[in-house]
Design a protein around this motif. Structure first.
Motif, short mmCIF file in Angstrom:
data_model
loop_
_atom_site.label_atom_id
_atom_site.label_comp_id
_atom_site.label_asym_id
_atom_site.label_seq_id
_atom_site.Cartn_x
_atom_site.Cartn_y
_atom_site.Cartn_z
N MET A 128 0.83 -1.20 0.00
CA MET A 128 0.00 0.00 0.00
C MET A 128 0.86 1.25 0.00
O MET A 128 0.53 2.26 -0.66
CB MET A 128 -0.91 -0.01 1.23
N ARG A 129 1.99 1.22 0.68
CA ARG A 129 2.89 2.37 0.69
C ARG A 129 3.49 2.60 -0.69
O ARG A 129 3.67 3.74 -1.13
CB ARG A 129 4.00 2.17 1.72
N GLU A 130 3.77 1.52 -1.39
CA GLU A 130 4.29 1.66 -2.75
C GLU A 130 3.26 2.31 -3.67
O GLU A 130 3.59 3.19 -4.47
CB GLU A 130 4.70 0.30 -3.30
N LEU A 131 2.02 1.87 -3.57
CA LEU A 131 0.96 2.44 -4.40
C LEU A 131 0.78 3.92 -4.09
O LEU A 131 0.62 4.75 -4.99
CB LEU A 131 -0.36 1.71 -4.16
N ALA A 132 0.79 4.27 -2.79
CA ALA A 132 0.60 5.67 -2.40
C ALA A 132 1.76 6.54 -2.88
O ALA A 132 1.57 7.68 -3.30
CB ALA A 132 0.46 5.77 -0.88
N ALA A 133 2.97 5.99 -2.83
CA ALA A 133 4.15 6.77 -3.22
C ALA A 133 4.14 7.11 -4.70
O ALA A 133 4.71 8.13 -5.11
CB ALA A 133 5.42 6.00 -2.87
N LYS A 134 3.49 6.31 -5.52
CA LYS A 134 3.48 6.54 -6.96
C LYS A 134 2.59 7.72 -7.36
O LYS A 134 2.86 8.39 -8.36
CB LYS A 134 3.01 5.28 -7.68
N THR A 135 1.53 7.97 -6.60
CA THR A 135 0.54 8.96 -7.05
C THR A 135 0.24 10.06 -6.04
O THR A 135 -0.40 11.05 -6.40
CB THR A 135 -0.78 8.24 -7.39
N HIS A 136 0.64 9.92 -4.78
CA HIS A 136 0.23 10.87 -3.76
C HIS A 136 1.42 11.32 -2.91
O HIS A 136 2.36 10.54 -2.69
CB HIS A 136 -0.83 10.28 -2.83
N ASP A 137 1.34 12.56 -2.47
CA ASP A 137 2.33 13.13 -1.57
C ASP A 137 1.58 13.96 -0.53
O ASP A 137 0.64 14.69 -0.87
CB ASP A 137 3.34 14.00 -2.32
N LEU A 138 1.98 13.85 0.73
CA LEU A 138 1.27 14.54 1.80
C LEU A 138 1.23 16.05 1.59
O LEU A 138 0.24 16.70 1.94
CB LEU A 138 1.91 14.21 3.15
N ARG A 139 2.25 16.60 0.99
CA ARG A 139 2.29 18.06 0.79
C ARG A 139 1.23 18.54 -0.18
O ARG A 139 0.73 19.66 -0.05
CB ARG A 139 3.68 18.47 0.29
N TYR A 140 0.85 17.70 -1.14
CA TYR A 140 -0.08 18.13 -2.17
C TYR A 140 -1.42 17.37 -2.14
O TYR A 140 -2.36 17.77 -2.82
CB TYR A 140 0.55 17.95 -3.56
N SER A 141 -1.49 16.32 -1.37
CA SER A 141 -2.72 15.52 -1.29
C SER A 141 -3.62 16.04 -0.18
O SER A 141 -3.15 16.37 0.91
CB SER A 141 -2.39 14.04 -1.04
N ASP A 142 -4.92 16.07 -0.45
CA ASP A 142 -5.90 16.55 0.54
C ASP A 142 -6.30 15.39 1.44
O ASP A 142 -7.45 14.91 1.41
CB ASP A 142 -7.12 17.13 -0.17
N THR A 143 -5.36 14.93 2.25
CA THR A 143 -5.64 13.78 3.11
C THR A 143 -6.74 14.06 4.12
O THR A 143 -7.47 13.14 4.52
CB THR A 143 -4.36 13.34 3.85
N ASP A 144 -6.87 15.32 4.54
CA ASP A 144 -7.94 15.65 5.48
C ASP A 144 -9.31 15.48 4.82
O ASP A 144 -10.26 15.02 5.46
CB ASP A 144 -7.76 17.07 6.01
N ILE A 145 -9.40 15.83 3.53
CA ILE A 145 -10.65 15.64 2.80
C ILE A 145 -10.90 14.16 2.54
O ILE A 145 -12.03 13.68 2.63
CB ILE A 145 -10.62 16.43 1.48
N TYR A 146 -9.82 13.42 2.23
CA TYR A 146 -9.96 11.98 2.03
C TYR A 146 -10.56 11.33 3.27
O TYR A 146 -11.50 10.52 3.19
CB TYR A 146 -8.60 11.33 1.75
N LEU A 147 -10.00 11.68 4.42
CA LEU A 147 -10.47 11.09 5.68
C LEU A 147 -11.93 11.45 5.95
O LEU A 147 -12.72 10.60 6.37
CB LEU A 147 -9.58 11.57 6.83
N LYS A 148 -12.28 12.68 5.69
CA LYS A 148 -13.65 13.13 5.90
C LYS A 148 -14.62 12.37 5.01
O LYS A 148 -15.71 11.97 5.45
CB LYS A 148 -13.75 14.63 5.64
#
Length: 396
Positions: free
Chosen positions: A229-249
């Protein structure tokens, strides 16, 4: 404009459509599918589908009546034994009746909105075209649905070919109604895995930011490993630019819809499991005294106990894994906040913590109890205590 927007929302993406296509097909045949999906367009069940469900309900009801008059007559030698056998039959039918009415005729609009919320969740997380994420859920769904379907077909064919009419009736009837209910609960368990994978994906985005990922050379498995899962996330998402707070909501929002729709099934399942188990104990104890318990009764009771225990086990374990992923989310957010004293990343982590604390993602059954790992132990403890008490009343 509004109509076209509504239509576009109701058209499922190919990945989401294919992920649950098999279980949806089997439920369509059994008359227990919650929505109608034609050409990837999700809508309310049609009139013809509801008529099909009513016909299935009528057939099962007639089978239960036939079982009552053809098979249960042998228990009339003892009034308590006969009442227990009839009560067991009634409980199985009522559980099937309540489940089939709820999934087909109640909450039709909310069922459609729930499916659409799943698609909106994937789109907000940019996962609608991620075949790897959905393939994991698809494997879980296909394996569980295939096993249940093959079990239903094998049982019906075996009973029809090798068993006498009264015995064949009870085997086919109970198996048909039980598999219909268990299939819906199995789908509920698969959906828990669906949400667990997505919250684990969010955790992987945060984890990749705090601890840089190296090449793990892992591959997708049915248990969705963290490294993969970390490999998949690393390919397309970065915490600096991803809206993780919106994802969680969005995850919690969609999970709330799921919980409100499936808590009734969990209530019926737990009540049936406890009540039928207690009556089965009385039937077995009294039946042994009159030498009326044969191989069929032992197979039926054992199958009922094992199948229900397995369903409860899978659901509780997956709920526990889901809750632990959220605990890890909180720990990761606190780790991020300990590194960043200010800035957008700290504000993002703070929003995620506030979201979890405001809307705890727990699978609560009408506020009476939470489905989690420890609940399975409490349930077995309750059943064991009830069995011991009942044995004392029957034998002492």
């Amino acid at each position: 404009m509004i109509a076209s927007e509504y239509i576009s929302k109701n058209i499922l993406d190919t990945n989401l459509y294919e992920t649950f296509s098999l279980v949806r097909t089997v439920q369509f045949v059994l008359g227990s599918c919650r929505v109608d999906v034609t050409d990837r367009f999700v809508s309310l069940p049609t009139v013809y589908q509801k008529i099909h469900t009513l016909l299935m309900l009528l057939i099962v009801a007639m089978l239960y009546v036939a079982v009552h008059f053809t098979y249960l007559s042998k228990y009339t030698v003892n009034a308590n034994l006969h009442k227990g056998a009839v009560s067991t039959l009634v409980i199985h039918f009522l559980a099937y009746l309540f489940n089939i009415i709820h999934v087909r005729f109640v909450n039709n609009i909310r069922n459609v909105e729930f499916v659409i919320s799943m698609q909106e969740l994937d789109r907000s997380m940019k996962l609608e075209h991620n075949n790897s994420i959905n393939s994991i859920v698809r494997k879980i769904s296909v394996i569980s649905t295939t096993l249940l379907t093959l079990g239903l077909i094998a049982t019906i064919v075996t009973a029809t070919v090798f068993l006498a009419m009264p015995v064949m009736l009870i085997v086919v009837t109970v198996t048909l109604s039980e598999v219909t209910n268990i299939l819906d609960l199995s789908h509920c368990s698969t959906l828990m895995a669906y949400y667990t994978i997505r919250i684990r994906f969010v955790n992987s985005i945060i984890d990749n930011h705090t601890t840089r990922i190296s090449k793990y050379d892992s591959y997708d498995t049915i248990i969705y490993s963290k490294n993969y899962m970390r490999e998949l996330a690393a390919k397309t998402h970065d915490l600096r630019y991803s809206d993780t707070d919106i994802y969680l909501k969005e995850i919690i929002k969609s999970f709330s819809k799921f919980r409100s729709l499936y808590q009734f099934q969990m209530l019926v399942f737990i009540c049936k499991m406890i009540t039928a188990g207690a009556i089965y104990l009385q039937v077995v104890t009294t039946g042994l005294q009159f030498n009326l318990i044969g191989i069929l009764e032992w197979i039926t009771i054992t199958s009922f106990v094992l199948s229900n225990m397995c369903v409860a086990l899978f659901i509780c374990i997956r709920c526990e894994i889901f809750l632990r992923e959220f605990k890890e989310t909180k720990q990761l957010c606190l780790s991020v906040m300990s590194v960043y004293t200010n800035g957008p990343i700290r504000r993002k982590a703070k929003k995620m913590l506030r979201t979890i604390e405001t809307n705890p993602p727990r699978f609560s059954v009408y506020g009476m109890w939470d489905i989690e790992g420890m609940y399975l132990l409490h349930l077995f403890s309750t059943i064991t205590t009830m069995f011991v008490t009942e044995l004392q009343l029957l034998l002492l």
